[in-house]
Design an enzyme around this catalytic site. Structure first.
Site, PDB file in Angstrom:
ATOM      1  N   ARG A 340     -57.210 -14.088 -26.295  1.00 30.59           N
ATOM      2  CA  ARG A 340     -57.491 -12.734 -26.780  1.00 30.59           C
ATOM      3  C   ARG A 340     -58.962 -12.388 -26.578  1.00 30.59           C
ATOM      4  O   ARG A 340     -59.301 -11.242 -26.290  1.00 30.59           O
ATOM      5  CB  ARG A 340     -57.080 -12.551 -28.240  1.00 30.59           C
ATOM      6  CG  ARG A 340     -57.244 -11.132 -28.748  1.00 30.59           C
ATOM      7  CD  ARG A 340     -56.511 -10.871 -30.040  1.00 30.59           C
ATOM      8  NE  ARG A 340     -55.096 -10.647 -29.845  1.00 30.59           N
ATOM      9  CZ  ARG A 340     -54.530  -9.447 -29.649  1.00 30.59           C
ATOM     10  NH1 ARG A 340     -55.273  -8.352 -29.620  1.00 30.59           N
ATOM     11  NH2 ARG A 340     -53.238  -9.335 -29.486  1.00 30.59           N
ATOM     12  N   GLU A 761     -56.334  -5.114 -37.648  1.00 29.85           N
ATOM     13  CA  GLU A 761     -57.513  -5.800 -37.132  1.00 29.85           C
ATOM     14  C   GLU A 761     -58.596  -4.888 -36.549  1.00 29.85           C
ATOM     15  O   GLU A 761     -59.784  -5.147 -36.724  1.00 29.85           O
ATOM     16  CB  GLU A 761     -57.097  -6.820 -36.051  1.00 29.85           C
ATOM     17  CG  GLU A 761     -56.317  -7.988 -36.609  1.00 29.85           C
ATOM     18  CD  GLU A 761     -55.636  -8.770 -35.510  1.00 29.85           C
ATOM     19  OE1 GLU A 761     -56.126  -9.857 -35.183  1.00 29.85           O
ATOM     20  OE2 GLU A 761     -54.615  -8.294 -34.966  1.00 29.85           O
TER      21      GLU A 761
END
Lengths: 816, 155
Positions: A340, A761
């Protein structure tokens, strides 16, 4: 309101207000407004009646446990003498790896981590034995009597040490795109260096906890404070050598998690399960705060070597990035976090020629793990630091450098391609830039700040305060990068009084997923949300669930719930169409004409006649119509090949930007947050107050990461900052003086349930603007010896003071 | 060796024998079953365990039950008037001043104390008054709003 993208300029009005002028920023309320339901546990929380694991009533014969841990970070165990522990008062049993009937290796990606260490210890405090006693104090006192002898080896603690020792986890990874050679030829200038960001403790207030209750016929019921009940079920079954069907894991709620309970809730649950297996008694474990901080993984520290080539406007033409993360002793989720990070090194900017290499380093720290953002923040911070450096080199405003590099609104453009080949579609960031630049008075404030800082020409002369300003965008990819995890199932049960229970794999950690699910389901049936109850997540009702993570729990579980509701509604519509047609002027029954609204059903062709929803449910039951459904959802259209580093890992992106203004005391290094302006595209909100809560909460958590939160380890690998005495998360007094949060109206995210966008997030990374603003402020002190390019994350007061002094880390340590 | 104590909790008098090392928070949670007061950091910094002893906030994780002998303790369970929430409780509920809820009881106790000493606090005074209570979820904005709501309601 639909966005009119065909309108020239593609502009849309800000919610509830006409086009904003620079001065009258339409502030959207952050707190709950009338009409928005309260958080589904709000009453329990304010009354103190909402229960966490430690609050569950004492079970008959319940045991508590304590751990015997490794006395050093690395070595071979030569002696584990537990006789004194066994003989200690109150001790019921002491268990080591030898007592595990099943596998002693577990892990969410690689099965490489022992449940209980055997010959080798790999981090300080690593559990070697579990001590069970009637009383926790007895268990802890007994555990302290263990005699553990270890042939110590020099621990590997830092990324540099791991690289030197060739200690890695998983393979070297690469993402590359474009013609780098041609890029370097086009480059007018280049910057290179190393960017470092440190780890971060999740600091959920409720420590890791589980209660394991033996049930009939060789089965266990595990109550866990976990984001990942299916993982707990699997790990417990594996460790006991059982089938998954013998274990049920139930999650009522967590007292915060932030990623820290995605995988790492497993060990305490397994320890308790092991004791329950041997004693047939209920077992509870609740880590102490210092124990939790010492033993569990954190956000990964990252080092990135960068080489960036750019043209005279600051447009990046070539980028080479070499990334290393500190994974700790075992794999945990480190390779996924690394992935990520790689997928977010571009943040919001087009990199026409790029090569990203990355690898996880193995060290002798507890395995680092998920934390809100999951590598994304660490990746974005690199490119944002580079933006500041490029702007400083070219003497341009960093906003202008960011602007020329931004992914365009035109998704057909070559510049809309990410390094991994996914196209950035429906990108509102150029508009967000325009709006924020205006509404925050960026240019005016930039001029004022430049004038202010220009007076800072000598040490000790007033003003002592340096001011900094920065606008930073966030583009965060939504979906698990592991395709398999992008699935969910939901169980919806409608009762004969028209009330509804919903169960999904989405666990409630405070983020409000239950409240949002209840609203979604209530809207599907056209009933009041108070008729819908979201039940605790249990692997008995929802099997093979994905963790509540990657911001995607409402996306996935909400979509599954909608499908379940649709199945029930179809059956109800069939029945209702007959009932309504019989009494309506010659209309033939038409289920597709049946609407659900206001607690009733009606035929759209004759909407005045209504049947109460509860009455319809009662009739349906009488007519033997199924009032329950379980549905399944899998995110379509996503695929990513990690071998080639290409594909479409994300269903869509959540975007936003933040303008931060800070004040730095150039003598003390102290930092104050003057003003933050946030503008996000979170699609069409389901519950604005809950989503605003995620934005502000994530932002402040991110501010902690980039400013005050610093993990300090000693040379033995022992974490020294194991409590809030030394580890400083933001307090109420650390809030920005002025905080303005706004969202764009955007109903067009059709990729997702109800045109929403995930919000869990992304806001954390808005806080990078605070860090770049600090760096911007330090730029005003270059003539006085400051080296803003040296600033690392976190920019603690001490780190700011060091950067102002121009000292390297080594010089600073030597001097202090 | 147990020591007898007599303590009033939420208006009710309890006479119990406690071990001298028993912390007030454990006495409340384990002996009296009042689990609304949470244990957070165990070092008196996070404030999850905040209760009121004789009208003043105390971090019950670092006070002995013995020290509360003869005192009047108020916990989150005792702050409402029967079924009617206190203004502060209502504020947290109304303004979405909570997420995971773990800090909420302590935060409500701290806010209640703050308003008893300063019924009309400024925003800065609220922020300063709550800095001994940590929240990891909300970013505090709505907690401050909740206290403002309560102050207005009580005025």
């Amino acid at each position: 309101m639909k966005r009119d993208l065909d309108r020239p300029g593609g502009s849309a009005t800000l919610g509830g207000d006409a086009a904003s002028s620079a001065v009258s920023w339409p502030r959207r309320p952050i707190a709950r407004q009338p009409g928005q339901p309260p958080h589904d546990s709000a009453l329990g929380h304010v009354q103190g009646s909402a229960r966490y694991i430690d609050d569950l009533p004492l079970r008959e014969g319940e045991l508590r446990i304590a751990l015997v841990g490794a006395p050093c970070a690395r070595g071979r165990v030569t002696r584990l003498d537990l006789d004194a522990v066994r003989a200690a008062p109150g001790v019921v049993g002491v268990y080591t790896a030898a007592d595990l009937p099943g596998a002693n290796l577990w892990g969410p990606i690689f099965h490489d981590e022992p449940v209980l260490a055997e010959e080798v210890v790999a981090y300080l405090g690593q559990p070697l034995a579990v001590v069970a006693a009637d009383d926790e104090r007895d268990a802890r006192a007994a555990a302290a009597l263990a005699r553990v002898e270890v042939e110590e080896e020099e621990p590997v603690l830092t990324i540099e040490q791991a690289v030197a020792a060739g200690e890695f986890i998983g393979p070297q990874r690469q993402i590359a795109r474009g013609d780098l050679e041609a890029g370097w030829e086009r480059a007018r200038q280049r910057i290179e260096g190393r960017f470092e960001s440190k780890g971060q403790e999740q600091f959920y207030l409720e420590s890791q906890a589980a209660l394991v209750v033996p049930e009939e016929g060789g089965s266990l019921l595990v109550y866990s404070s976990t984001q990942n009940p299916t993982e707990i079920q699997k790990v417990v079954a594996d460790a006991l050598g059982w089938r998954q069907s013998q274990v049920v894991c139930e999650v009522l709620r967590m007292g915060g998690a932030f990623g820290g309970k995605e995988t790492q809730a497993a060990l305490p649950a397994v320890f308790a399960a092991l004791v329950a297996f041997h004693t047939h008694r209920p077992v509870r474990v609740v880590y102490g705060k210092d124990e939790d901080m010492l033993l569990t993984g954190k956000r990964h520290e990252f080092h990135t070597d960068y080489r960036i080539g750019f043209d005279e406007r600051g447009r990046i033409v070539a980028a080479e990035l070499d990334v290393r993360s500190n994974g700790g002793a075992y794999a945990d989720l480190s390779t996924a976090v690394l992935e990520r990070c790689m997928l977010h090194l571009d943040n919001a900017y087009h990199l026409p020629a790029v090569r990203i290499g990355a690898r996880v380093c193995r060290t002798n720290l507890p395995p680092n793990t998920a934390f809100r953002g999951f590598g994304g923040p660490q990746g974005m911070a690199v490119i944002e630091s580079c933006m500041e450096e490029i702007a400083a080199r070219l003497r341009l405003d960093p906003l202008d450098v960011r602007r020329v590099n931004l992914y365009p609104a035109d998704e057909a453009s070559d510049a809309a391609l990410t390094p991994y080949g996914q196209r950035v579609r429906g990108n509102l960031l150029p508009e967000i830039f325009d709006r924020l630049e205006q509404s925050s008075d960026y240019r005016l404030r930039r001029r004022e700040i430049s004038q202010h800082n220009a007076r800072t020409d000598a040490w000790g002369e007033p003003p002592c305060v340096l001011r900094g300003l920065s606008l930073v965008p966030v583009k965060f990819g939504i979906s698990f990068t592991n395709k398999t995890l992008n699935q969910a199932n939901a169980l919806v049960n409608v009762y004969t009084d028209g009330s509804v229970q919903v169960s999904t794999g989405a666990t409630e950690m405070g983020q409000g997923v239950n409240t949002k699910l209840a609203m979604i389901v209530a809207q599907e049936f056209g009933i009041d949300h108070r008729r819908v109850v979201v039940r605790p997540t249990s692997t008995e009702k929802n099997n093979n669930t994905s963790p509540t993570a990657a911001s995607a729990s409402t996306d996935l579980n909400g979509a599954a719930a909608v499908k379940a509701c649709a199945a029930i509604r179809e059956r109800l519509a069939e029945l209702a169409s007959g009932l309504l047609a019989g009494s309506t002027d010659g209309l033939a029954p038409a289920p597709e004409q049946v609407g659900f609204e206001g607690g009733a059903v009606f035929d759209r062709r004759a909407p005045e006649r209504r049947i109460d929803f509860a009455e319809l449910c009662r009739r349906a039951h009488v007519e033997r119509i199924d009032l329950g459904a379980r549905s399944f959802y899998a995110t379509p259209g996503i695929d990513f090949d990690r071998e080639t580093g290409r594909g479409c890992p994300f269903a869509y992106y959540t975007t936003g930007a933040c303008v931060a203004e800070v004040r730095v005391d150039r003598l003390l290094g102290t930092l104050e947050l003057e003003r933050l302006d946030v503008l996000m595209d979170i699609g069409k909100p389901i519950h604005l107050a809950i989503e605003m809560g995620q934005i502000v909460g994530g932002l402040v958590q991110g501010i902690g990461w980039v400013t005050g939160e610093e993990l300090v380890y000693d040379g033995r690998g022992e974490l020294l900052t194991t409590s809030p005495t030394t580890y400083k998360i933001p307090a109420a007094s650390d809030l920005p003086r002025d905080l303005r949060v706004e969202i764009l109206d955007n109903d067009l995210n059709r990729h997702n349930v109800r045109s929403t966008k995930a919000v869990g997030e992304p806001p954390l990374m808005l806080a990078i603007a605070v860090w770049t603003a600090v760096r911007d402020a330090l730029g005003a002190a270059v003539a006085l010896g400051a080296r803003p390019g040296d600033l690392r994350i976190p920019a603690t007061h001490e780190e700011i003071a060091r950067t102002l002094s121009g000292c390297s880390v080594e010089e600073w340590i030597a001097a202090s | 060796m147990g020591v007898p104590i007599k303590v009033q909790v939420n208006g009710k008098t309890y006479e119990r024998t406690v071990e001298p090392r028993t912390l007030l928070v454990h006495f409340l949670r384990e002996e009296l079953g009042l689990t609304g007061t949470n244990v957070g950091c165990e070092t008196s910094l996070c404030g999850a365990c905040t209760v009121m002893v004789d009208g003043k906030t105390v971090k019950s994780c670092t006070q002995l039950a013995l020290q509360a002998d003869g005192s009047s303790v108020t916990t989150i369970e005792g702050i409402a008037d029967g079924d009617r929430l206190s203004a502060v409780q209502e504020g947290f509920w109304e303004k979405h001043g909570l997420q995971c809820g773990y800090c909420t009881p302590g935060m409500i106790m701290a806010a209640t104390h703050l308003l008893s000493e300063n019924p009309k606090p400024s925003e800065a005074e609220i922020r300063a008054g709550l800095k001994g209570n940590l929240c990891r979820c909300t970013g505090y904005h709505n907690i401050v709003e909740a206290v403002k709501y309560a102050a207005a309601k009580m005025a």
